[in-house]
Scaffold this motif. Structure first.
Motif, PDB file in Angstrom:
ATOM      1  N   GLN A  98     -41.085  -8.393  -8.885  1.00 38.21           N
ATOM      2  CA  GLN A  98     -40.127  -8.873  -9.714  1.00 38.21           C
ATOM      3  C   GLN A  98     -39.549 -10.032  -8.686  1.00 38.21           C
ATOM      4  O   GLN A  98     -38.553 -10.565  -9.473  1.00 38.21           O
ATOM      5  CB  GLN A  98     -39.215  -7.585  -9.747  1.00 38.21           C
ATOM      6  CG  GLN A  98     -39.520  -6.580 -10.666  1.00 38.21           C
ATOM      7  CD  GLN A  98     -38.777  -5.497 -10.839  1.00 38.21           C
ATOM      8  OE1 GLN A  98     -37.509  -5.447 -10.357  1.00 38.21           O
ATOM      9  NE2 GLN A  98     -39.253  -4.318 -11.253  1.00 38.21           N
ATOM     10  N   ILE A  99     -40.006 -10.184  -7.391  1.00 34.12           N
ATOM     11  CA  ILE A  99     -39.393 -11.076  -6.629  1.00 34.12           C
ATOM     12  C   ILE A  99     -40.086 -12.387  -6.084  1.00 34.12           C
ATOM     13  O   ILE A  99     -39.609 -13.216  -5.423  1.00 34.12           O
ATOM     14  CB  ILE A  99     -38.628 -10.589  -5.390  1.00 34.12           C
ATOM     15  CG1 ILE A  99     -39.901  -9.904  -4.489  1.00 34.12           C
ATOM     16  CG2 ILE A  99     -37.804  -9.521  -5.615  1.00 34.12           C
ATOM     17  CD1 ILE A  99     -39.682  -9.865  -3.204  1.00 34.12           C
ATOM     18  N   GLU A 100     -41.157 -12.580  -6.987  1.00 36.26           N
ATOM     19  CA  GLU A 100     -42.044 -13.916  -6.638  1.00 36.26           C
ATOM     20  C   GLU A 100     -41.351 -14.923  -7.143  1.00 36.26           C
ATOM     21  O   GLU A 100     -40.320 -14.932  -7.896  1.00 36.26           O
ATOM     22  CB  GLU A 100     -43.280 -13.694  -7.561  1.00 36.26           C
ATOM     23  CG  GLU A 100     -44.158 -12.786  -7.409  1.00 36.26           C
ATOM     24  CD  GLU A 100     -44.677 -12.350  -5.885  1.00 36.26           C
ATOM     25  OE1 GLU A 100     -45.292 -13.624  -5.550  1.00 36.26           O
ATOM     26  OE2 GLU A 100     -44.222 -11.596  -5.211  1.00 36.26           O
ATOM     27  N   HIS A 101     -41.843 -16.118  -6.580  1.00 31.14           N
ATOM     28  CA  HIS A 101     -41.322 -17.593  -6.963  1.00 31.14           C
ATOM     29  C   HIS A 101     -41.770 -17.690  -8.464  1.00 31.14           C
ATOM     30  O   HIS A 101     -42.684 -17.178  -9.037  1.00 31.14           O
ATOM     31  CB  HIS A 101     -42.142 -18.628  -6.134  1.00 31.14           C
ATOM     32  CG  HIS A 101     -41.708 -19.871  -6.240  1.00 31.14           C
ATOM     33  ND1 HIS A 101     -41.979 -20.780  -7.228  1.00 31.14           N
ATOM     34  CD2 HIS A 101     -40.641 -20.700  -5.444  1.00 31.14           C
ATOM     35  CE1 HIS A 101     -41.189 -21.754  -7.362  1.00 31.14           C
ATOM     36  NE2 HIS A 101     -40.611 -21.863  -6.308  1.00 31.14           N
ATOM     37  N   HIS A 102     -40.944 -18.510  -9.100  1.00 34.61           N
ATOM     38  CA  HIS A 102     -41.201 -18.762 -10.669  1.00 34.61           C
ATOM     39  C   HIS A 102     -42.830 -19.439 -11.018  1.00 34.61           C
ATOM     40  O   HIS A 102     -43.054 -19.202 -11.911  1.00 34.61           O
ATOM     41  CB  HIS A 102     -40.059 -19.596 -11.284  1.00 34.61           C
ATOM     42  CG  HIS A 102     -38.794 -18.888 -11.472  1.00 34.61           C
ATOM     43  ND1 HIS A 102     -37.758 -19.132 -10.703  1.00 34.61           N
ATOM     44  CD2 HIS A 102     -38.629 -17.645 -12.435  1.00 34.61           C
ATOM     45  CE1 HIS A 102     -36.768 -18.288 -11.163  1.00 34.61           C
ATOM     46  NE2 HIS A 102     -37.309 -17.386 -12.033  1.00 34.61           N
ATOM     47  N   ALA A 103     -43.143 -19.866  -9.889  1.00 36.61           N
ATOM     48  CA  ALA A 103     -44.885 -20.414  -9.986  1.00 36.61           C
ATOM     49  C   ALA A 103     -45.439 -19.285 -10.466  1.00 36.61           C
ATOM     50  O   ALA A 103     -46.599 -19.662 -10.944  1.00 36.61           O
ATOM     51  CB  ALA A 103     -45.088 -21.193  -8.717  1.00 36.61           C
ATOM     52  N   VAL A 104     -45.283 -18.079  -9.769  1.00 36.07           N
ATOM     53  CA  VAL A 104     -46.268 -17.007 -10.151  1.00 36.07           C
ATOM     54  C   VAL A 104     -45.724 -16.194 -11.261  1.00 36.07           C
ATOM     55  O   VAL A 104     -46.537 -15.763 -12.201  1.00 36.07           O
ATOM     56  CB  VAL A 104     -46.014 -15.945  -8.747  1.00 36.07           C
ATOM     57  CG1 VAL A 104     -46.594 -14.462  -9.133  1.00 36.07           C
ATOM     58  CG2 VAL A 104     -46.878 -16.715  -7.754  1.00 36.07           C
ATOM     59  N   LEU A 105     -44.335 -16.052 -11.491  1.00 37.04           N
ATOM     60  CA  LEU A 105     -43.731 -15.242 -12.405  1.00 37.04           C
ATOM     61  C   LEU A 105     -44.190 -15.902 -13.639  1.00 37.04           C
ATOM     62  O   LEU A 105     -44.531 -15.213 -14.725  1.00 37.04           O
ATOM     63  CB  LEU A 105     -42.093 -15.079 -12.322  1.00 37.04           C
ATOM     64  CG  LEU A 105     -41.861 -14.144 -11.241  1.00 37.04           C
ATOM     65  CD1 LEU A 105     -40.107 -14.023 -11.007  1.00 37.04           C
ATOM     66  CD2 LEU A 105     -42.387 -12.625 -11.436  1.00 37.04           C
ATOM     67  N   HIS A 106     -43.937 -17.349 -14.006  1.00 40.09           N
ATOM     68  CA  HIS A 106     -44.028 -17.931 -15.314  1.00 40.09           C
ATOM     69  C   HIS A 106     -45.652 -18.089 -15.454  1.00 40.09           C
ATOM     70  O   HIS A 106     -45.858 -17.977 -16.711  1.00 40.09           O
ATOM     71  CB  HIS A 106     -43.377 -19.201 -15.094  1.00 40.09           C
ATOM     72  CG  HIS A 106     -42.039 -19.201 -15.268  1.00 40.09           C
ATOM     73  ND1 HIS A 106     -41.324 -20.451 -14.841  1.00 40.09           N
ATOM     74  CD2 HIS A 106     -41.284 -18.448 -15.655  1.00 40.09           C
ATOM     75  CE1 HIS A 106     -40.046 -20.062 -14.874  1.00 40.09           C
ATOM     76  NE2 HIS A 106     -39.912 -18.849 -15.535  1.00 40.09           N
ATOM     77  N   ALA A 107     -46.464 -18.093 -14.509  1.00 37.67           N
ATOM     78  CA  ALA A 107     -47.883 -17.957 -14.574  1.00 37.67           C
ATOM     79  C   ALA A 107     -48.171 -16.677 -15.280  1.00 37.67           C
ATOM     80  O   ALA A 107     -49.290 -16.439 -16.126  1.00 37.67           O
ATOM     81  CB  ALA A 107     -48.554 -18.082 -13.236  1.00 37.67           C
ATOM     82  N   CYS A 108     -47.679 -15.422 -14.583  1.00 42.64           N
ATOM     83  CA  CYS A 108     -47.915 -14.275 -15.305  1.00 42.64           C
ATOM     84  C   CYS A 108     -47.351 -14.156 -16.887  1.00 42.64           C
ATOM     85  O   CYS A 108     -47.941 -13.577 -17.595  1.00 42.64           O
ATOM     86  CB  CYS A 108     -47.283 -13.082 -14.296  1.00 42.64           C
ATOM     87  SG  CYS A 108     -48.053 -12.948 -12.793  1.00 42.64           S
ATOM     88  N   GLU A 109     -46.259 -14.852 -17.145  1.00 41.82           N
ATOM     89  CA  GLU A 109     -45.949 -14.713 -18.439  1.00 41.82           C
ATOM     90  C   GLU A 109     -46.725 -15.632 -19.241  1.00 41.82           C
ATOM     91  O   GLU A 109     -47.208 -14.905 -20.302  1.00 41.82           O
ATOM     92  CB  GLU A 109     -44.546 -15.565 -18.472  1.00 41.82           C
ATOM     93  CG  GLU A 109     -43.476 -14.680 -17.846  1.00 41.82           C
ATOM     94  CD  GLU A 109     -42.112 -15.431 -17.740  1.00 41.82           C
ATOM     95  OE1 GLU A 109     -41.953 -16.556 -18.483  1.00 41.82           O
ATOM     96  OE2 GLU A 109     -41.097 -14.837 -16.974  1.00 41.82           O
TER      97      GLU A 109
END
Length: 382
Positions: A98-109
């Motif tokens: 839940q604490i990743e940089h958005h470069a990872v979070l948005h890639a996961c989305e």
């Protein structure tokens, strides 16, 4: 900027003079395309491969395993999206935190929209991922796990080695975003139980617009850019030669100076805390107390809202940051602090100070004194 105290090096850093000097010939004289077969192209190709060798040497990696990208965001996207897509026939489950940089979070989305299922692991109050949670989240169809090396907001260093050893036993591809850790911690790619590792130049006094993905042997990754056959057909697009040369020099300088830099950053943290303790103001340091990146100090000042503190610091010509996203001119609460389940007053008053080569211990003390004055003035006025 000469009169500003800049404490936002986790966001970006000034280009080191040695880096600028190394880049200049490749912006002016050696401007050939590394893919061209004539003499100008061959000269550019030679410089490109020398830079690749240098960076690989400093991070203990096979030069063939480095793919140059436009930065950490592209490296993360290539690892997460490219790594998952290459294995989609084997499984469609991805694990991250839940604490990743958005470069990872948005890639996961993006992967979720493409039919993947993503598990977002929680963290404890220090911002640490638990190995037990990783073990419980793994399923027969898990094909990729992405967990950052060190957090960009609170600095907490994750148990990458423990998690990596477990995932190796399970045969699951493991990616770590090491953008904040690279240059301040010794990264030994071949000795780490990771399959992919992202790094970026502009966090270590290199130029913006260049990064790299370390890709272990036989790790399946589908290209996310399509075009020419650059980077051994794994990343299309003419290489940013001057940027890559600058990245290599920045890596060299950071490696040479790492021990001295880390010692200085620890002194700065201690100096700031000493000022606040002496001033008698209330403050709370966020993140892990010891397992933390040396250049990041995330601290809350209860009673003073993050936005208010940042504005007052800016007026005092001090650059710091919140971990929050700025939307329509107002700050949203940091997703990292929310995941850490900090008390509301702590989360809403958090400031990140991040140190770099331009800072001195005396500047850190000066900034801390300004913070104390702001806190005293604002808390008294309530």
């Amino acid at each position: 900027m000469s009169d500003m105290l800049y404490f936002d090096h986790a966001a970006t850093t000034p280009v080191h003079p040695r880096v600028l000097a190394a880049m200049t010939p490749y912006l002016t004289q050696v401007f050939g395309n590394p893919s061209s077969v004539h003499a100008a192209g061959r000269e550019a190709r030679k410089a490109l491969e020398q830079a690749r060798d240098a960076i690989a040497s400093f991070m203990d990696a096979d030069p063939q395993s480095l793919i140059f990208t436009s930065g950490g965001t592209e490296a993360d996207n290539m690892a997460v999206i490219g790594g998952a897509m290459a294995q989609r026939e084997r499984g469609r489950h991805v694990i991250t935190t839940q604490i990743e940089h958005h470069a990872v979070l948005h890639a996961c989305e993006y992967l979720e929209q493409a039919g993947f299922e993503v598990t977002y692991l929680p963290v404890d109050k220090t911002g640490s991922v638990r190995l037990e949670d990783v073990k419980q989240a793994v399923r027969p169809d898990t094909v990729l796990v992405s967990i950052m090396y060190g957090n960009n907001e609170v600095g907490t260093i994750q148990p990458i080695e423990e998690i990596g050893v477990f995932l190796q036993e399970k045969g699951i591809i493991f990616h770590t975003d090491a953008v904040q850790a690279f240059g301040v911690l010794p990264i030994r790619a071949r000795q780490l139980p990771v399959d992919m590792l992202s790094v970026s130049a502009h966090k270590i006094n290199g130029p913006k617009g260049v990064g790299a993905l370390y890709l272990g042997r036989k790790v399946p990754v589908s290209p996310i850019l399509h075009g020419g056959s650059q980077e051994r057909k794994r990343r299309a697009g003419t290489e940013n030669l001057a940027g890559i040369v600058g990245f290599a020099e920045a890596t060299k300088v950071a490696t040479e100076e790492m021990a001295d830099r880390v010692a200085k950053y620890e002194q700065m943290k201690a100096a700031m805390r000493a000022v606040w303790e002496e001033a008698g103001i209330a403050f709370h340091v966020n993140g892990h107390p010891t397992n933390v990146l040396p250049h990041i100090l995330n601290v809350s000042f209860p009673g003073v809202h993050t936005e208010t503190m940042l504005m007052n610091l800016d007026l005092a010509r001090i650059a710091a940051a919140s971990g929050s996203a700025c939307t329509s001119g107002s700050l949203e609460l940091s997703h990292v602090l929310v995941a850490m389940q900090l008390e509301d007053e702590i989360a809403r008053s958090a400031i990140r100070f991040s140190f770099g080569i331009t800072n001195t211990v005396e500047e850190a003390r000066q900034a801390a004194q300004t913070v104390a004055q702001i806190v005293n003035r604002l808390v008294r006025s309530k």
